[in-house]
Enzyme design. Structure first.
Site, PDB file in Angstrom:
ATOM      1  N   LYS A 181      11.224   5.434   2.833  1.00  0.00           N
ATOM      2  CA  LYS A 181      10.116   5.522   2.144  1.00  0.00           C
ATOM      3  C   LYS A 181       9.102   4.415   2.192  1.00  0.00           C
ATOM      4  CE  LYS A 181       9.489   3.868  -2.553  1.00  0.00           C
ATOM      5  NZ  LYS A 181       8.703   3.020  -2.691  1.00  0.00           N
ATOM      6  N   ASN A 182       9.735   2.991   2.352  1.00  0.00           N
ATOM      7  CA  ASN A 182       8.930   1.805   2.635  1.00  0.00           C
ATOM      8  C   ASN A 182       8.592   1.619   3.932  1.00  0.00           C
ATOM      9  OD1 ASN A 182       9.287   1.483  -0.115  1.00  0.00           O
ATOM     10  ND2 ASN A 182      10.455  -0.240  -0.036  1.00  0.00           N
ATOM     11  N   ARG A 229       1.690   3.389  -6.154  1.00  0.00           N
ATOM     12  CA  ARG A 229       1.912   1.870  -6.232  1.00  0.00           C
ATOM     13  C   ARG A 229       1.203   1.096  -5.030  1.00  0.00           C
ATOM     14  NH1 ARG A 229       2.044   3.285 -10.729  1.00  0.00           N
ATOM     15  NH2 ARG A 229       3.902   4.301 -11.387  1.00  0.00           N
ATOM     16  N   CYS A 249       2.536  -2.153 -12.467  1.00  0.00           N
ATOM     17  CA  CYS A 249       3.186  -1.080 -12.320  1.00  0.00           C
ATOM     18  C   CYS A 249       4.629  -1.482 -13.402  1.00  0.00           C
ATOM     19  CB  CYS A 249       3.870  -0.693 -11.102  1.00  0.00           C
ATOM     20  SG  CYS A 249       4.949  -1.953 -10.290  1.00  0.00           S
ATOM     21  N   ARG A 269       1.150  -6.403 -10.104  1.00  0.00           N
ATOM     22  CA  ARG A 269       1.309  -6.227  -8.850  1.00  0.00           C
ATOM     23  C   ARG A 269       0.181  -6.861  -7.975  1.00  0.00           C
ATOM     24  NH1 ARG A 269       5.707  -2.578  -7.626  1.00  0.00           N
ATOM     25  NH2 ARG A 269       5.370  -2.833  -5.459  1.00  0.00           N
ATOM     26  N   PRO A 270       0.061  -8.071  -8.151  1.00  0.00           N
ATOM     27  CA  PRO A 270      -1.153  -8.675  -7.606  1.00  0.00           C
ATOM     28  C   PRO A 270      -1.449  -8.357  -5.886  1.00  0.00           C
ATOM     29  CG  PRO A 270       0.332 -10.348  -7.667  1.00  0.00           C
ATOM     30  CD  PRO A 270       0.984  -9.001  -8.494  1.00  0.00           C
ATOM     31  N   ILE A 271      -2.734  -8.209  -5.464  1.00  0.00           N
ATOM     32  CA  ILE A 271      -3.010  -8.197  -4.070  1.00  0.00           C
ATOM     33  C   ILE A 271      -3.743  -9.382  -3.552  1.00  0.00           C
ATOM     34  CG2 ILE A 271      -2.551  -5.716  -3.909  1.00  0.00           C
ATOM     35  CD1 ILE A 271      -5.680  -5.449  -3.996  1.00  0.00           C
ATOM     36  N   ASP A 272      -3.655 -10.439  -4.093  1.00  0.00           N
ATOM     37  CA  ASP A 272      -4.510 -11.588  -3.848  1.00  0.00           C
ATOM     38  C   ASP A 272      -4.160 -11.964  -2.143  1.00  0.00           C
ATOM     39  OD1 ASP A 272      -2.150 -12.266  -4.996  1.00  0.00           O
ATOM     40  OD2 ASP A 272      -2.661 -14.490  -4.715  1.00  0.00           O
ATOM     41  N   LEU A 273      -2.971 -12.073  -1.857  1.00  0.00           N
ATOM     42  CA  LEU A 273      -2.655 -12.461  -0.344  1.00  0.00           C
ATOM     43  C   LEU A 273      -3.078 -11.506   0.666  1.00  0.00           C
ATOM     44  CD1 LEU A 273       1.398 -13.461  -1.109  1.00  0.00           C
ATOM     45  CD2 LEU A 273      -0.627 -14.925  -0.753  1.00  0.00           C
ATOM     46  N   ASP A 331      15.296  -4.170  -4.658  1.00  0.00           N
ATOM     47  CA  ASP A 331      15.229  -2.862  -4.863  1.00  0.00           C
ATOM     48  C   ASP A 331      16.751  -2.320  -5.064  1.00  0.00           C
ATOM     49  OD1 ASP A 331      12.757  -2.625  -4.765  1.00  0.00           O
ATOM     50  OD2 ASP A 331      12.613  -1.724  -2.711  1.00  0.00           O
ATOM     51  N   ARG A 378      10.115   9.751  -6.655  1.00  0.00           N
ATOM     52  CA  ARG A 378       9.158   8.998  -5.778  1.00  0.00           C
ATOM     53  C   ARG A 378       9.696   8.599  -4.716  1.00  0.00           C
ATOM     54  NH1 ARG A 378       7.869   4.009  -8.468  1.00  0.00           N
ATOM     55  NH2 ARG A 378       7.085   3.567  -6.341  1.00  0.00           N
TER      56      ARG A 378
HETATM   57  C1  UD1 Z   1       7.521  -3.837  -1.375  1.00  0.00           C
HETATM   58  C2  UD1 Z   1       8.536  -2.550  -1.315  1.00  0.00           C
HETATM   59  C3  UD1 Z   1       9.154  -2.665  -2.787  1.00  0.00           C
HETATM   60  C4  UD1 Z   1      10.017  -3.744  -2.865  1.00  0.00           C
HETATM   61  C5  UD1 Z   1       8.987  -5.122  -2.441  1.00  0.00           C
HETATM   62  C6  UD1 Z   1       9.830  -6.396  -2.379  1.00  0.00           C
HETATM   63  C7  UD1 Z   1       6.965  -1.004  -0.148  1.00  0.00           C
HETATM   64  C8  UD1 Z   1       6.183   0.353  -0.174  1.00  0.00           C
HETATM   65  N1  UD1 Z   1       7.449  -1.593  -1.463  1.00  0.00           N
HETATM   66  O1  UD1 Z   1       6.508  -3.826  -2.058  1.00  0.00           O
HETATM   67  O2  UD1 Z   1       9.981  -1.355  -2.705  1.00  0.00           O
HETATM   68  O3  UD1 Z   1      10.537  -3.971  -4.113  1.00  0.00           O
HETATM   69  O4  UD1 Z   1       8.411  -4.974  -1.104  1.00  0.00           O
HETATM   70  O5  UD1 Z   1      11.031  -6.288  -1.640  1.00  0.00           O
HETATM   71  O6  UD1 Z   1       7.308  -1.421   0.712  1.00  0.00           O
HETATM   72  N2  UD1 Z   1       2.717 -10.635  -4.388  1.00  0.00           N
HETATM   73  C9  UD1 Z   1       1.625 -11.676  -5.025  1.00  0.00           C
HETATM   74  N3  UD1 Z   1       0.459 -11.236  -4.355  1.00  0.00           N
HETATM   75  C10 UD1 Z   1       0.165 -10.420  -3.239  1.00  0.00           C
HETATM   76  C11 UD1 Z   1       1.479  -9.570  -3.051  1.00  0.00           C
HETATM   77  C12 UD1 Z   1       2.296  -9.841  -3.657  1.00  0.00           C
HETATM   78  O7  UD1 Z   1       1.851 -12.443  -5.810  1.00  0.00           O
HETATM   79  O8  UD1 Z   1      -0.931 -10.520  -3.001  1.00  0.00           O
HETATM   80  C13 UD1 Z   1       3.929 -11.000  -5.258  1.00  0.00           C
HETATM   81  C14 UD1 Z   1       4.303  -9.565  -6.093  1.00  0.00           C
HETATM   82  O9  UD1 Z   1       4.074  -9.903  -7.124  1.00  0.00           O
HETATM   83  C15 UD1 Z   1       5.986  -9.732  -5.962  1.00  0.00           C
HETATM   84  C16 UD1 Z   1       6.255 -10.346  -4.593  1.00  0.00           C
HETATM   85  O10 UD1 Z   1       4.984 -10.975  -4.165  1.00  0.00           O
HETATM   86  O11 UD1 Z   1       6.220 -10.607  -7.034  1.00  0.00           O
HETATM   87  C17 UD1 Z   1       6.871  -9.296  -3.636  1.00  0.00           C
HETATM   88  O12 UD1 Z   1       5.849  -8.620  -3.528  1.00  0.00           O
HETATM   89  P1  UD1 Z   1       5.704  -7.832  -1.976  1.00  0.00           P
HETATM   90  O13 UD1 Z   1       6.643  -8.429  -1.002  1.00  0.00           O
HETATM   91  O14 UD1 Z   1       4.338  -7.556  -1.753  1.00  0.00           O
HETATM   92  O15 UD1 Z   1       5.917  -6.155  -2.521  1.00  0.00           O
HETATM   93  P2  UD1 Z   1       5.403  -4.770  -2.087  1.00  0.00           P
HETATM   94  O16 UD1 Z   1       4.903  -5.012  -0.657  1.00  0.00           O
HETATM   95  O17 UD1 Z   1       4.476  -4.744  -3.235  1.00  0.00           O
END
Ligand code: UD1
Length: 419
Positions: free
Chosen positions: A22-23, A93, A117, A122-126, A306, A398
């Site tokens: 999936k990922n 998500r 979620c 689930r921030p996307i600031d990065l 996970d 999912r």
């Molecule tokens: C992906 C996986 C998810 C897995 C996760 C961690 C997919 C579709 N999903 O999710 O199954 O649990 O990796 O291995 O591939 N964060 C920030 N700012 C950002 C982005 C992330 O603070 O801009 C934080 C998140 O809140 C979290 C951590 O970084 O605490 C890890 O997130 P991230 O590696 O981005 O996970 P996803 O890509 O969302």
């Protein structure tokens, strides 16, 4: 609403194939937007999140067609839009992954904020600061992201945390940027390597995936390809934990140990014997498991968040006590109360959960709280006496094509009811 009825107590014995990841498929589906061509994805798992991605692609003017059970053809020649409606963003998500690809192909994008979620915020600031580094103008007022980037320019981006989604989003955007983009502090997950392989098959110049620095030489026109999605390491971990929980002897075709060595190390420590071969992974578990050393979730190559709930479920009847530390998401122990209904002894304090092994688990009505937490309930139910009814299984759908089919192939008594 469908639910699973699971009768525990059977030793597992059998063989199952592992679905595509999936990922891996979700970012690859977003990446299909980068080509004005046709892409054939083999080993594509049929999942709710894949359906949601297909609807996003179709909403943007692409076509997607299932050719056979697990082959999906996506044609992005007709791309006509650059906005994803809020309802579709909410369905999945990880819909933010479309941002980088839409920007690269169209020079603009409009998406609503993905929001939180079940696992917490689930921030996307990065993602956003990396895209800004490449020259995108992003206005994120009012919950909608208005992004403009008539010309993306490659440069060095440093991620302060190795976010999987941000690394992937930036790789996709960088394919449309002129010059070289270097992503330092990149996530190193196997799915990022799979994305690099897919992009390379389309003619992109990407290197370094699997290390902490990924480089993309952008601005090249990409073409279509036929690509096989890698096997899902978390699904493989789930079925290994199912065998550990119930006891038995199973073979998982296509499972690759190099992707889940922290999980297999923990299971070996608990007393399982796991052999890796040409055909996949063979796992034998006999007798009561032993507790394992503390399990701390961390970015790859650390223990995957996970697999935290799933391994916890396998250890509920272990001899001794096992400590878990969840370092990736703030609300990732929501399965604990549900496991408690089956007789598990788990104490949670902040990031830490302590599982004290019990002699017996009993069947109970339980509710899925999230995708992997739901799978963990199935794993625990296999070791419980009597019948467990697992409700709200939509969460599991999912990420698992058909967990009931696969567990039945491995000798479990599980049926889906109430569809
Ligand atoms: C992906 C996986 C998810 C897995 C996760 C961690 C997919 C579709 N999903 O999710 O199954 O649990 O990796 O291995 O591939 N964060 C920030 N700012 C950002 C982005 C992330 O603070 O801009 C934080 C998140 O809140 C979290 C951590 O970084 O605490 C890890 O997130 P991230 O590696 O981005 O996970 P996803 O890509 O969302």
């Amino acid at each position: 609403m469908s639910h699973f009825v699971i009768r525990g107590g059977n030793r597992l014995e059998g063989e199952a194939g592992i679905q595509g990841a999936k990922n891996s498929v979700l970012p690859i589906l977003a990446a299909t937007l980068l080509t004005a061509d046709q892409v054939e994805l083999r080993g594509c798992p049929r999942l709710r999140d894949v359906d949601a991605s297909i609807r996003i692609l179709e909403g943007l003017g692409c076509t997607a067609r299932w050719e056979e059970e697990n082959t999906l053809t996506v044609d992005a020649r007709g791309l006509s839009g650059c906005a994803v409606p809020e309802a579709l963003m909410r369905e999945m998500r990880s819909s933010a992954i479309f941002l980088g690809a839409i920007l690269a192909r169209c020079g603009q994008a409009e998406l609503s904020y993905p929001g939180g979620c079940e696992l917490g915020p689930r921030p996307i600031d990065l993602h956003l600061s990396g895209l800004r580094d490449l020259g995108a103008e992003i206005d994120d007022a009012g919950g909608v992201l208005h992004c403009k980037a008539p010309r993306l320019q490659g440069r060095e981006i440093v991620l302060s945390f190795p976010s999987v989604g941000a690394t992937e989003n930036l790789m996709l955007a960088a394919c449309g940027a002129s010059g070289v983009t270097t992503i330092a502090g990149a996530a190193q997950e196997p799915e990022i390597v799979d994305l690099q392989r897919f992009l390379t098959a389309c003619g992109a110049r990407v290197s370094g995936a699997g290390t902490s620095t990924v480089s993309v030489e952008g601005g090249r026109p990409l073409h279509g390809c036929t690509y096989m999605i890698m096997p899902d390491r978390i699904v493989a971990a789930t079925y290994l934990c199912a065998a550990a929980s119930a006891g038995g002897e199973i073979v998982l075709r296509r499972a690759r140990e190099e992707h889940l060595s922290t999980v297999t190390a923990a299971l070996r420590e608990a007393g399982c014997s796991i052999r890796s071969g040409e055909e996949g992974l063979a796992c034998v578990c006999r007798g009561r498991l032993k507790a394992v050393r503390p399990v701390r979730t961390a970015p790859y190559p650390g223990f995957p968040t996970d697999a935290q709930a799933i391994l916890m479920a396998a250890l509920l009847k272990c001899r001794g006590a096992a400590v878990f530390e969840e370092n990736m998401f703030s609300s990732r122990y929501r399965h604990v109360d549900e496991l408690g209904r089956m007789g598990a002894d788990i104490r949670v304090s902040g990031r830490t959960a302590v599982v004290t092994g019990v002699e017996h688990l009993h069947g109970a009505p339980v509710r899925c709280t999230d995708l992997r937490g739901g799978a963990a309930l199935c794993v625990a139910a296999l070791a419980a006496e009597g019948e467990t009814e697992v409700s709200e299984t939509g969460h599991i759908d999912r990420g698992y094509e058909d967990i009931a089919r696969d567990l039945r192939a491995l000798g479990a008594e599980i049926v889906r009811a109430g569809d």
